[in-house]
Design a protein around this motif. Sequence first.
Motif, PDB file in Angstrom:
ATOM      1  N   GLY A  57       0.937  -1.658  -0.129  1.00  0.00           N
ATOM      2  CA  GLY A  57      -0.074  -0.179  -0.109  1.00  0.00           C
ATOM      3  C   GLY A  57       1.192   0.938  -0.260  1.00  0.00           C
ATOM      4  O   GLY A  57       0.681   2.339   0.001  1.00  0.00           O
ATOM      5  N   ALA A  58       1.836   1.165   0.203  1.00  0.00           N
ATOM      6  CA  ALA A  58       2.660   2.888   0.230  1.00  0.00           C
ATOM      7  C   ALA A  58       3.844   2.907  -1.102  1.00  0.00           C
ATOM      8  O   ALA A  58       3.280   2.241  -1.481  1.00  0.00           O
ATOM      9  N   ASP A  92       3.135   4.712 -12.631  1.00  0.00           N
ATOM     10  CA  ASP A  92       2.629   5.351 -13.676  1.00  0.00           C
ATOM     11  C   ASP A  92       3.788   5.824 -14.314  1.00  0.00           C
ATOM     12  O   ASP A  92       4.461   5.750 -14.371  1.00  0.00           O
ATOM     13  N   ALA A  93       2.299   6.750 -15.056  1.00  0.00           N
ATOM     14  CA  ALA A  93       3.574   7.512 -16.507  1.00  0.00           C
ATOM     15  C   ALA A  93       4.514   8.056 -15.875  1.00  0.00           C
ATOM     16  O   ALA A  93       5.644   8.849 -16.227  1.00  0.00           O
ATOM     17  N   ASN A  94       4.588   9.274 -14.493  1.00  0.00           N
ATOM     18  CA  ASN A  94       5.253   9.725 -13.789  1.00  0.00           C
ATOM     19  C   ASN A  94       6.346   9.246 -12.937  1.00  0.00           C
ATOM     20  O   ASN A  94       6.983   9.744 -12.729  1.00  0.00           O
ATOM     21  N   GLY A  95       6.319   8.290 -12.371  1.00  0.00           N
ATOM     22  CA  GLY A  95       7.536   7.278 -12.077  1.00  0.00           C
ATOM     23  C   GLY A  95       6.482   7.358 -10.909  1.00  0.00           C
ATOM     24  O   GLY A  95       7.149   6.737  -9.807  1.00  0.00           O
ATOM     25  N   LEU A  96       5.889   7.411 -10.512  1.00  0.00           N
ATOM     26  CA  LEU A  96       5.351   7.189  -8.667  1.00  0.00           C
ATOM     27  C   LEU A  96       4.598   5.887  -9.000  1.00  0.00           C
ATOM     28  O   LEU A  96       3.466   4.973  -9.834  1.00  0.00           O
ATOM     29  N   VAL A  97       5.074   4.786  -7.875  1.00  0.00           N
ATOM     30  CA  VAL A  97       5.049   2.908  -7.340  1.00  0.00           C
ATOM     31  C   VAL A  97       3.832   3.096  -7.077  1.00  0.00           C
ATOM     32  O   VAL A  97       4.517   3.878  -5.651  1.00  0.00           O
ATOM     33  N   THR A  98       3.314   2.075  -6.506  1.00  0.00           N
ATOM     34  CA  THR A  98       2.717   1.687  -5.544  1.00  0.00           C
ATOM     35  C   THR A  98       2.677   0.208  -5.056  1.00  0.00           C
ATOM     36  O   THR A  98       2.774  -0.128  -6.067  1.00  0.00           O
ATOM     37  N   ALA A  99       2.736  -0.115  -4.669  1.00  0.00           N
ATOM     38  CA  ALA A  99       3.298  -1.118  -3.738  1.00  0.00           C
ATOM     39  C   ALA A  99       2.248  -1.999  -3.299  1.00  0.00           C
ATOM     40  O   ALA A  99       1.059  -1.279  -2.771  1.00  0.00           O
ATOM     41  N   ARG A 100       1.648  -3.562  -3.580  1.00  0.00           N
ATOM     42  CA  ARG A 100       0.554  -4.021  -4.135  1.00  0.00           C
ATOM     43  C   ARG A 100       0.948  -5.075  -3.276  1.00  0.00           C
ATOM     44  O   ARG A 100      -0.430  -5.549  -3.011  1.00  0.00           O
ATOM     45  N   ALA A 101       1.919  -5.750  -3.125  1.00  0.00           N
ATOM     46  CA  ALA A 101       1.695  -7.906  -2.518  1.00  0.00           C
ATOM     47  C   ALA A 101       3.415  -7.591  -2.227  1.00  0.00           C
ATOM     48  O   ALA A 101       4.060  -7.316  -3.263  1.00  0.00           O
ATOM     49  N   VAL A 122       8.885  -5.556  -1.821  1.00  0.00           N
ATOM     50  CA  VAL A 122       7.389  -5.443  -1.650  1.00  0.00           C
ATOM     51  C   VAL A 122       7.659  -5.571  -0.214  1.00  0.00           C
ATOM     52  O   VAL A 122       7.653  -7.478  -0.557  1.00  0.00           O
ATOM     53  N   LEU A 123       7.354  -5.450   1.212  1.00  0.00           N
ATOM     54  CA  LEU A 123       7.421  -6.846   2.354  1.00  0.00           C
ATOM     55  C   LEU A 123       6.376  -7.162   2.839  1.00  0.00           C
ATOM     56  O   LEU A 123       5.521  -6.489   2.359  1.00  0.00           O
ATOM     57  N   VAL A 124       6.239  -8.478   3.543  1.00  0.00           N
ATOM     58  CA  VAL A 124       5.378  -8.059   3.956  1.00  0.00           C
ATOM     59  C   VAL A 124       4.110  -8.514   5.668  1.00  0.00           C
ATOM     60  O   VAL A 124       5.520  -7.887   5.879  1.00  0.00           O
ATOM     61  N   PRO A 125       3.635  -8.157   5.713  1.00  0.00           N
ATOM     62  CA  PRO A 125       3.458  -6.845   6.615  1.00  0.00           C
ATOM     63  C   PRO A 125       3.407  -7.724   7.720  1.00  0.00           C
ATOM     64  O   PRO A 125       3.126  -8.184   8.219  1.00  0.00           O
ATOM     65  N   VAL A 126       3.873  -6.213   8.642  1.00  0.00           N
ATOM     66  CA  VAL A 126       3.605  -6.981  10.420  1.00  0.00           C
ATOM     67  C   VAL A 126       2.213  -6.776  10.474  1.00  0.00           C
ATOM     68  O   VAL A 126       1.732  -6.116  10.665  1.00  0.00           O
ATOM     69  N   ALA A 127       1.515  -8.344  11.099  1.00  0.00           N
ATOM     70  CA  ALA A 127       0.659  -8.430  11.709  1.00  0.00           C
ATOM     71  C   ALA A 127       0.712  -8.534  13.180  1.00  0.00           C
ATOM     72  O   ALA A 127      -0.137  -7.966  13.911  1.00  0.00           O
ATOM     73  N   ALA A 128       1.852  -8.300  14.066  1.00  0.00           N
ATOM     74  CA  ALA A 128       1.565  -8.070  15.461  1.00  0.00           C
ATOM     75  C   ALA A 128       3.441  -7.806  15.940  1.00  0.00           C
ATOM     76  O   ALA A 128       4.000  -8.526  14.795  1.00  0.00           O
TER      77      ALA A 128
END
Length: 313
Positions: A57-58, A92-101, A122-128
């Motif tokens: 999501g970052a 995107d076309a301007n170089g903005l990256v979105t982490a998805r998985a 892209v990291l595994v999210p911290v759950a706890a």
Amino acid sequence: MRSSPRAAKAYRCAASAAILAAVLTVPWLAGCDTDAMAPPAVTAVEVRAPETRLAIGARVQLTAAARDANGRVVTGEPVAWASSDTLAATVDANGLVTARAPGTVRIRASAAGVGGEVTLTVLVPVAAVRIDPVPFYVLLVGDVLEVRPDALDSAGQVLTGRAFAFASSNPYTVAVTAGGMLHALQAGVATLTASSEGKHDSVFLNVMPFNVSWTGIGLALNCTTMTTGTTCRAPAILRTAGFPSGMTNLIGHCVTTYESRNPGVVDVTPVPYQWCQAAELRALAPGEADIVATYVAPNGRRWVSSPLTVRVR
């Protein structure tokens, strides 16, 4: 004979044309490098990212610079962006990256047929976050200890390489540095909190005077019966008159040794246990073995636990 005005004008035009032709064909003009007037060729594209490890999501803005053979920036060339794995991250076309998985992805920028790239994770999210299963610790004034929390995923597995933030509810009693070093400054209580990626865990800290009097020492052991070849972990616990009757506490300031009085049946090895250490028991053969723990207080006084009998089948 005088020429007519019309003839004179024609003569002047012809002379001007001849002079202009001579100027345009002089040798120094013929030797000019017309390529010097063209924009320099792109030989490399440099891609930069402010960070290369992203949570799901970052978003992060990349930059790309086209350069010539001399390393100078070439301007005016359009840049195209592409992701090697759009499931892990898009751009995107301007170089903005979105982490998805979770995964590793290469983001490529191209200009004038030349490309460059940067690798992102892209990291595994911290759950706890887990500091320790024990809800509170006893410290002595003057103790300096390192906090070592764990970041866990949704399955409870430890995630490595995660950053933590630390906070003390009472920094006048227990101060904590950005790197997780605890400093017990004066007697009192405080709550220590460790957080990572929006998740956190807390432990209660009780700081006691340097000359505190302990009322006893024991072993926290849930495996008084073992099977040959198995192991069990037993941390030392200290009892002090400063707590309600029957309450036991793990101590952070620990000079604790462990002993098996029948090492042929149960072997004992000290192992790290959060800020302290625990006894790892290994059942070697059928029989019985008494396990004891010894604590040496800063004032030199020794406390020895009552023997705890372990039976091996």
